[in-house]
Design a protein around this motif. Structure first.
Motif: not given
Length: 491
Positions: A126-138, A146-151, A207-213
């Motif tokens: 769960a943790i890298p998923n949250i970081i990844g979505w935030l990286a994409i959104s910003f 790329y970093m967000g998608r890999l995470l 992408a921010v909404l992707g953090v919710l699950p």
């Protein structure tokens, strides 16, 4: 060359290395002893199906995240490429990096789940998923994308192995198929949510909404028990019985199931190490072959090529509004997978797989013939329009028939048949093989479709026909059998 047995460190001198990452054993022990005082006001949780269902609904947030990741790139392509000045190849790399991350996650998933437990593994995912979505959104350039998608992909790779295994290990045998299918149902819901929200929401907000699950999943993990079978393998027998009692209901008699699991653990514990030479024995190679075979054939059928490039396929068939049809495809996936969830413990795994693979073969053949004939006639003729409609019908039928069996059931069977003492290694291998084929199919699909749409679907037809034979000859029926009975049948 050998790898260590899953049970060896759990009861030996190295046992301290393997403890639940989220240890709530004392809470459940107290609950099982004082059920009347703690649970009196919540009588519904005495029903084993409600208790297990609550656990499944919490961990199902992981596959929803999985599906959202898969569906995100489809509705956001034009907006992201425009805002960040990306080329088509740069965006294609962005889309494919989730598969690369998932392969890395798959390699690690089995060992993480064995060393720190199923719940701890989901926390790690769960943790890298949250970081990844935030990286994409910003993101302001492609590097953050790329970093967000890999995470995200790394987390998805762990989720895709751990969730079906956890569900299989906590579910009663009469509900295991249906509850296991919730995994794939959640994936399709995540894909549909990404498609629908992408029509109305900017890509950064999406992408921010992707953090919710995963944000909801993390606290939810503290309120569900660890897998009782994993606790038993680790030698934590008091926690094992407490966890099983919670899952089956505080008034349920679990003595028979406790004894069966203990016998299975003791039998597996007699062998301290599994050598690669031992994999030649049927009890190991057969379930490993079935698990890997199903997960590889699931992807070689071309389902992800259809989902990733549905707009291109529909445009080639003459459809003008590709995004709307893509949403229809997502909705059909959800409905068909829901039907599978209802049928799997009634009809059985093999029957649904055979129906699904035959239906896919016929559907893909219809698409292939439609495109091949369409190349030899005038595009203005009535026959060309009819063939365009037939190809769309064939694609939709392929998605529905895939979702009726091949979408959910390979993951269910993989989690059921792998022997306990090779589950970590074998499960990681099967999951890695699945994600590698996903990557291979998505990378080559666009090239194949450019070469010949009809020829591409002929290839997928041949694979689906082979899958019918594979299921008919080698896939065992696991309906109505405990995990211990299934695994002992290979000895």
């Amino acid at each position: 060359m050998s790898f260590r047995d899953d049970n060896e460190d759990g009861r030996g001198g190295g046992g301290d290395l393997r403890k639940p990452f989220l240890h709530t054993g004392s809470w459940y022990r107290m609950g099982s002893r004082q059920s009347s005082s703690m649970m009196g006001s919540t009588a519904g949780f005495r029903d084993s199906s409600i208790s297990v269902l609550a656990c499944v609904l919490i961990v199902a947030l992981g596959p929803i995240q999985f599906g959202f990741t898969c569906g995100y790139s489809s509705p956001t392509q034009s907006a992201i490429t425009k805002d960040l000045n990306l080329t088509v190849s740069e965006f294609s790399l962005f889309g494919s990096l989730s598969n690369v991350g998932a392969m890395v996650g798959a390699i690690a998933s089995g060992q993480i789940a064995e060393y720190i437990g199923r719940k701890g593994s989901l926390m790690i995912a769960a943790i890298p998923n949250i970081i990844g979505w935030l990286a994409i959104s910003f993101a302001t350039d492609s590097s953050f994308l790329y970093m967000g998608r890999l995470l995200e992909g790394f987390g998805v790779g762990i989720i895709s192995y751990t969730v079906p295994v956890y569900i299989a290990e906590i579910a009663p045998q009469n509900l295991r198929g249906g509850l296991g299918s919730v995994n794939q149902l959640s994936v399709t819901i995540g894909i549909l949510l990404a498609y629908l929200l992408g029509l109305f929401v900017p890509w950064r907000i999406l992408a921010v909404l992707g953090v919710l699950p995963c944000t909801i999943l993390i606290p939810g993990l503290f309120f569900i028990p660890e897998s009782p079978r994993w606790l038993a393998k680790m030698g934590m027998m008091e926690d094992f019985e407490a966890s099983l009692q919670v899952l089956r209901g505080f008034d349920a008699d679990i003595s028979l199931e406790v004894n069966e699991v203990k016998r299975a653990v003791a039998s597996a514990g007699r062998k301290q190490a599994i050598r690669f030479a031992d994999l030649k024995r049927k009890r190991y190679w057969f379930p490993l072959m079935v698990g890997i075979g199903l997960l590889v054939l699931q992807q070689l059928s071309g389902i992800n090529a259809v989902l990733f490039y549905s707009s291109t396929i529909f445009e080639a068939a003459g459809v003008t509004n590709g995004n709307m049809v893509t949403c229809i495809v997502g909705a059909l996936q959800v409905l068909a997978t829901a039907v599978t969830t209802w049928l799997i413990d009634r009809a059985g795994r093999r029957v649904l797989l055979i129906v699904s693979t035959i239906g896919m073969t016929l559907s893909i053949l219809l698409v292939a013939v439609s495109f091949i004939v369409k190349d030899f006639i005038s595009s203005d003729s009535n026959l060309s329009n009819i063939l365009g409609i037939l190809s769309v019908v064939g694609v939709l039928a392929m998605v529905v028939t895939f979702s009726l069996g091949m979408g959910a059931i390979p993951w269910v069977i993989m989690s059921e048949i792998l022997p306990v003492n090779i589950k970590g290694l074998a499960g990681s291998t099967a999951t890695l093989a699945n994600w590698f084929i996903v990557w291979l199919v998505t990378v080559t699909a666009n090239l194949l479709l450019t070469w010949s749409a009809g020829g591409t679907f002929i290839i997928y037809t041949v694979v689906s026909a082979f899958t019918v034979a594979f299921v008919s000859l080698w896939v065992p029926e696991t309906k109505g059998r405990t995990l211990e009975e299934i695994q002992s049948s290979f000895r």
